[in-house]
Design a protein around this motif. Structure first.
Motif, PDB file in Angstrom:
ATOM      1  N   GLN A  59       0.839  -1.213   0.000  1.00 14.88           N
ATOM      2  CA  GLN A  59       0.000   0.000   0.000  1.00 14.88           C
ATOM      3  C   GLN A  59       0.874   1.264   0.000  1.00 14.88           C
ATOM      4  N   ARG A  60       0.550   2.153  -0.916  1.00 15.60           N
ATOM      5  CA  ARG A  60       1.385   3.345  -1.070  1.00 15.60           C
ATOM      6  C   ARG A  60       0.711   4.577  -0.464  1.00 15.60           C
ATOM      7  N   ILE A  61       1.552   5.540  -0.184  1.00 19.60           N
ATOM      8  CA  ILE A  61       1.074   6.832   0.319  1.00 19.60           C
ATOM      9  C   ILE A  61       1.786   7.937  -0.452  1.00 19.60           C
ATOM     10  N   ARG A  97       5.875  12.933  -2.988  1.00 18.07           N
ATOM     11  CA  ARG A  97       6.615  11.759  -3.427  1.00 18.07           C
ATOM     12  C   ARG A  97       5.898  10.503  -2.906  1.00 18.07           C
ATOM     13  N   THR A  98       6.048   9.415  -3.645  1.00 18.82           N
ATOM     14  CA  THR A  98       5.318   8.185  -3.316  1.00 18.82           C
ATOM     15  C   THR A  98       6.173   7.253  -2.458  1.00 18.82           C
ATOM     16  N   TYR A  99       5.591   6.741  -1.390  1.00 20.83           N
ATOM     17  CA  TYR A  99       6.295   5.792  -0.514  1.00 20.83           C
ATOM     18  C   TYR A  99       5.335   4.674  -0.091  1.00 20.83           C
ATOM     19  N   THR A 100       5.893   3.684   0.590  1.00 19.21           N
ATOM     20  CA  THR A 100       5.122   2.513   1.021  1.00 19.21           C
ATOM     21  C   THR A 100       4.933   2.573   2.530  1.00 19.21           C
ATOM     22  N   PRO A 123      13.846  16.113  -3.375  1.00 16.96           N
ATOM     23  CA  PRO A 123      13.373  16.703  -2.117  1.00 16.96           C
ATOM     24  C   PRO A 123      13.126  15.674  -1.016  1.00 16.96           C
ATOM     25  N   ALA A 124      12.709  14.459  -1.393  1.00 12.99           N
ATOM     26  CA  ALA A 124      12.419  13.464  -0.351  1.00 12.99           C
ATOM     27  C   ALA A 124      13.713  12.953   0.272  1.00 12.99           C
ATOM     28  N   SER A 125      14.647  12.570  -0.579  1.00 15.79           N
ATOM     29  CA  SER A 125      15.911  12.058  -0.055  1.00 15.79           C
ATOM     30  C   SER A 125      16.638  13.142   0.746  1.00 15.79           C
ATOM     31  N   ARG A 126      16.586  14.359   0.241  1.00 17.17           N
ATOM     32  CA  ARG A 126      17.235  15.488   0.943  1.00 17.17           C
ATOM     33  C   ARG A 126      16.591  15.685   2.308  1.00 17.17           C
ATOM     34  N   GLY A 302       7.160   0.631 -12.407  1.00 14.28           N
ATOM     35  CA  GLY A 302       8.341   1.489 -12.362  1.00 14.28           C
ATOM     36  C   GLY A 302       8.208   2.404 -11.154  1.00 14.28           C
ATOM     37  N   TYR A 303       8.968   2.122 -10.107  1.00 10.49           N
ATOM     38  CA  TYR A 303       8.868   2.932  -8.885  1.00 10.49           C
ATOM     39  C   TYR A 303       9.628   4.253  -9.023  1.00 10.49           C
ATOM     40  N   TRP A 304      10.611   4.295  -9.887  1.00 10.65           N
ATOM     41  CA  TRP A 304      11.359   5.522 -10.138  1.00 10.65           C
ATOM     42  C   TRP A 304      12.099   5.336 -11.442  1.00 10.65           C
ATOM     43  N   ARG A 308      15.362  11.013 -13.652  1.00  9.64           N
ATOM     44  CA  ARG A 308      14.116  11.802 -13.710  1.00  9.64           C
ATOM     45  C   ARG A 308      13.523  11.931 -12.317  1.00  9.64           C
ATOM     46  N   ALA A 309      13.080  13.115 -11.976  1.00  5.18           N
ATOM     47  CA  ALA A 309      12.379  13.295 -10.701  1.00  5.18           C
ATOM     48  C   ALA A 309      10.974  12.730 -10.830  1.00  5.18           C
ATOM     49  N   GLU A 310      10.413  12.273  -9.699  1.00  3.20           N
ATOM     50  CA  GLU A 310       9.024  11.814  -9.725  1.00  3.20           C
ATOM     51  C   GLU A 310       8.154  12.970 -10.178  1.00  3.20           C
ATOM     52  N   HIS A 311       7.233  12.678 -11.067  1.00  5.63           N
ATOM     53  CA  HIS A 311       6.395  13.731 -11.636  1.00  5.63           C
ATOM     54  C   HIS A 311       5.274  14.042 -10.654  1.00  5.63           C
TER      55      HIS A 311
HETATM   56  C1  LIG Z   1       4.286   2.825  -5.292  1.00  4.44           C
HETATM   57  C2  LIG Z   1       5.670   3.325  -4.905  1.00  4.44           C
HETATM   58  C3  LIG Z   1       6.190   3.006  -3.663  1.00  4.44           C
HETATM   59  C4  LIG Z   1       7.462   3.442  -3.293  1.00  4.44           C
HETATM   60  N1  LIG Z   1       7.946   3.119  -2.048  1.00  4.44           N
HETATM   61  C5  LIG Z   1       9.160   3.571  -1.664  1.00  4.44           C
HETATM   62  C6  LIG Z   1       9.649   3.317  -0.331  1.00  4.44           C
HETATM   63  O1  LIG Z   1       8.937   2.770   0.532  1.00  4.44           O
HETATM   64  N2  LIG Z   1      10.904   3.747  -0.028  1.00  4.44           N
HETATM   65  C7  LIG Z   1      11.692   4.424  -0.951  1.00  4.44           C
HETATM   66  O2  LIG Z   1      12.824   4.802  -0.604  1.00  4.44           O
HETATM   67  N3  LIG Z   1      11.248   4.697  -2.189  1.00  4.44           N
HETATM   68  C8  LIG Z   1       9.992   4.303  -2.566  1.00  4.44           C
HETATM   69  N4  LIG Z   1       9.530   4.596  -3.818  1.00  4.44           N
HETATM   70  C9  LIG Z   1      10.436   5.312  -4.752  1.00  4.44           C
HETATM   71  C10 LIG Z   1      10.446   6.815  -4.527  1.00  4.44           C
HETATM   72  O3  LIG Z   1       9.144   7.355  -4.724  1.00  4.44           O
HETATM   73  C11 LIG Z   1      11.423   7.466  -5.539  1.00  4.44           C
HETATM   74  O4  LIG Z   1      12.730   7.002  -5.326  1.00  4.44           O
HETATM   75  C12 LIG Z   1      11.370   8.980  -5.524  1.00  4.44           C
HETATM   76  O5  LIG Z   1      11.879   9.424  -6.765  1.00  4.44           O
HETATM   77  C13 LIG Z   1      12.181   9.608  -4.414  1.00  4.44           C
HETATM   78  O6  LIG Z   1      11.955  11.006  -4.456  1.00  4.44           O
HETATM   79  P1  LIG Z   1      13.153  12.066  -4.309  1.00  4.44           P
HETATM   80  O7  LIG Z   1      12.505  13.363  -4.026  1.00  4.44           O
HETATM   81  O8  LIG Z   1      14.177  11.544  -3.353  1.00  4.44           O
HETATM   82  O9  LIG Z   1      13.818  12.093  -5.750  1.00  4.44           O
HETATM   83  P2  LIG Z   1      13.197  12.757  -7.135  1.00  4.44           P
HETATM   84  O10 LIG Z   1      13.045  14.235  -6.995  1.00  4.44           O
HETATM   85  O11 LIG Z   1      11.978  12.002  -7.535  1.00  4.44           O
HETATM   86  O12 LIG Z   1      14.385  12.428  -8.129  1.00  4.44           O
HETATM   87  C14 LIG Z   1      15.595  13.199  -8.148  1.00  4.44           C
HETATM   88  C15 LIG Z   1      16.703  12.369  -8.796  1.00  4.44           C
HETATM   89  O13 LIG Z   1      16.984  11.268  -7.942  1.00  4.44           O
HETATM   90  C16 LIG Z   1      16.923  10.058  -8.683  1.00  4.44           C
HETATM   91  N5  LIG Z   1      16.411   8.996  -7.781  1.00  4.44           N
HETATM   92  C17 LIG Z   1      15.155   8.858  -7.279  1.00  4.44           C
HETATM   93  N6  LIG Z   1      15.094   7.784  -6.482  1.00  4.44           N
HETATM   94  C18 LIG Z   1      16.342   7.234  -6.479  1.00  4.44           C
HETATM   95  C19 LIG Z   1      16.924   6.103  -5.846  1.00  4.44           C
HETATM   96  N7  LIG Z   1      16.225   5.330  -5.009  1.00  4.44           N
HETATM   97  N8  LIG Z   1      18.223   5.847  -6.068  1.00  4.44           N
HETATM   98  C20 LIG Z   1      18.984   6.642  -6.896  1.00  4.44           C
HETATM   99  N9  LIG Z   1      18.483   7.734  -7.528  1.00  4.44           N
HETATM  100  C21 LIG Z   1      17.183   8.019  -7.319  1.00  4.44           C
HETATM  101  C22 LIG Z   1      15.975  10.360  -9.850  1.00  4.44           C
HETATM  102  O14 LIG Z   1      16.242   9.505 -10.932  1.00  4.44           O
HETATM  103  C23 LIG Z   1      16.289  11.797 -10.149  1.00  4.44           C
HETATM  104  O15 LIG Z   1      17.416  11.877 -10.992  1.00  4.44           O
HETATM  105  C24 LIG Z   1       8.252   4.197  -4.206  1.00  4.44           C
HETATM  106  C25 LIG Z   1       7.710   4.542  -5.453  1.00  4.44           C
HETATM  107  C26 LIG Z   1       6.439   4.112  -5.802  1.00  4.44           C
HETATM  108  C27 LIG Z   1       5.872   4.508  -7.139  1.00  4.44           C
END
Ligand SMILES: Cc1cc2nc3c(=O)[nH]c(=O)nc-3n(C[C@H](O)[C@H](O)[C@H](O)COP(=O)(O)OP(=O)(O)OC[C@H]3O[C@@H](n4cnc5c(N)ncnc54)[C@H](O)[C@@H]3O)c2cc1C
Length: 312
Positions: A59-61, A97-100, A123-126, A302-304, A308-311
């Motif tokens: 389940q995603r949020i 951003r989408t997470y589980t 933004p999420a990782s940061r 495709g989770y990512w 490309r940033a998540e749209h």
């Molecule tokens: C249904 C669903 C469930 C998900 N569950 C989880 C979860 O529980 N935990 C989790 O960590 N992620 C999860 N993800 C993946 C997560 O949504 C993406 O990794 C997301 O892009 C992270 O957002 P961001 O702001 O960090 O990076 P974005 O702004 O989206 O991307 C910035 C840059 O970082 C790169 N990037 C993104 N993710 C990664 C990665 N993992 N490794 C290396 N480079 C990356 C992109 O390609 C882009 O170049 C899930 C995705 C989906 C669709």
């Protein structure tokens, strides 16, 4: 008689007002646990999390990330949050951003999310790299008594007798939650590719489901996952080429996502694949075109997408 007619008339049926399946929850960080070099578990708490759904599995949020100087104060709290959010000016529209949901403990008003930290690019990782107790965000998540408490769950194995689960580190939280939710009689295997050896963690899988963590330790993303899934499939299925012609999907232009509902499955293999879009696309092509598995048995997401940033 008029009185008896009135007395025996059935009470008008009560129409239950529609209840949203997902809604925004205001939350703050109550705990940050560095699980390993690349995984951080954040526990969120919030006054309404006692109403959060607990369906589990994959389940995603949506995580609503703070904006500088604004936080999450401009994020709409109404049921029509999406339309309102979409129409906000850029400087007040929070990144989503989408997470589980890794764990939900509504009795304690707590939800855990396991984040992959991949640097400061997104933004999420940061955010998670700097997260501390008290930080305020919001989660758009499932409502326990909403109209569809299983909204956002793609896992649908029907009556499959064997499962093949394969994903990268972003799918690890979903895979761990799926494994914990499987019937204890389930059979099959799960392959989880992670950046480093130390990223493997405990799972609660049924005895009949073999879990293999695949640390890349510097190898190309997806290489270990593809090799393992191909080797397992070759052992499991007598390979035969299929005439199924899969439509070409441009993973840079569209979302890679197809999830059969499981109703066609009866005593067969069900495959669930999630992770970086180009890797998952290749894996799915291998299973459907090279091995000949019916595409209705393969859920792929495709989770990512690398680069490309998540749209959102
Ligand atoms: C249904 C669903 C469930 C998900 N569950 C989880 C979860 O529980 N935990 C989790 O960590 N992620 C999860 N993800 C993946 C997560 O949504 C993406 O990794 C997301 O892009 C992270 O957002 P961001 O702001 O960090 O990076 P974005 O702004 O989206 O991307 C910035 C840059 O970082 C790169 N990037 C993104 N993710 C990664 C990665 N993992 N490794 C290396 N480079 C990356 C992109 O390609 C882009 O170049 C899930 C995705 C989906 C669709």
């Amino acid at each position: 008689m008029l009185t008896s007619t009135v007395a025996s008339a059935p009470a008008p049926a009560r129409v239950r007002a529609p209840r949203p399946s997902y809604r925004p929850f205001a939350v703050s960080v109550s705990r940050v646990q560095r699980l390993s070099t690349n995984f951080t578990r954040v526990t969120f708490t919030g006054p309404d999390l006692n109403e959060f759904g607990t369906a589990g599995l994959d389940q995603r949020i949506k995580l609503v990330l703070p904006l500088p100087g604004v936080g999450v104060s401009s994020f709409p709290q109404s049921d029509s949050w999406y339309e309102t959010w979409r129409d906000l000016p850029d400087e007040r529209r929070n990144p989503l951003r989408t997470y589980t949901v890794r764990h939900a403990r509504p009795e304690h008003r707590e939800v855990d999310i396991d984040f992959v930290t991949h640097g400061d690019a997104g933004p999420a990782s940061r955010w998670v790299r700097a997260a501390i107790v008290g930080d305020e965000v919001a989660i758009v998540g499932p409502v326990a008594d909403g109209d569809n408490p299983v909204v956002g769950i793609e896992w649908a194995p029907g009556n499959a007798n064997t499962v093949l689960i394969a994903g990268d580190e972003t799918a690890a939280p979903a895979i761990c939650a799926i494994l914990a939710g499987l019937p204890r009689t389930a059979r099959g295997c799960a392959y989880i590719e992670v950046p480093e050896s130390g990223d493997a963690h405990e799972t609660n899988a049924p005895d009949g489901v073999t879990v293999t963590w695949l640390p890349r330790n510097g190898a190309a993303h997806g290489s270990r996952l593809e090799a393992a899934a191909r080797s397992w499939t070759a052992r499991f299925i007598t390979a035969h080429h299929s005439d199924t012609v899969l439509p070409e999907i441009d993973v840079d232009e569209s979302i890679l996502w197809e999830v059969p509902d499981g109703s066609a499955l009866d005593g067969e293999l069900y495959a669930w694949l999630a992770g970086e879009a180009s890797v998952i696309k290749r894996l799915r092509r291998f299973l459907v075109t090279d091995v000949g598995i019916d595409r209705r048995q393969v859920a792929f997401m495709g989770y990512w997408r690398d680069g490309r940033a998540e749209h959102a």
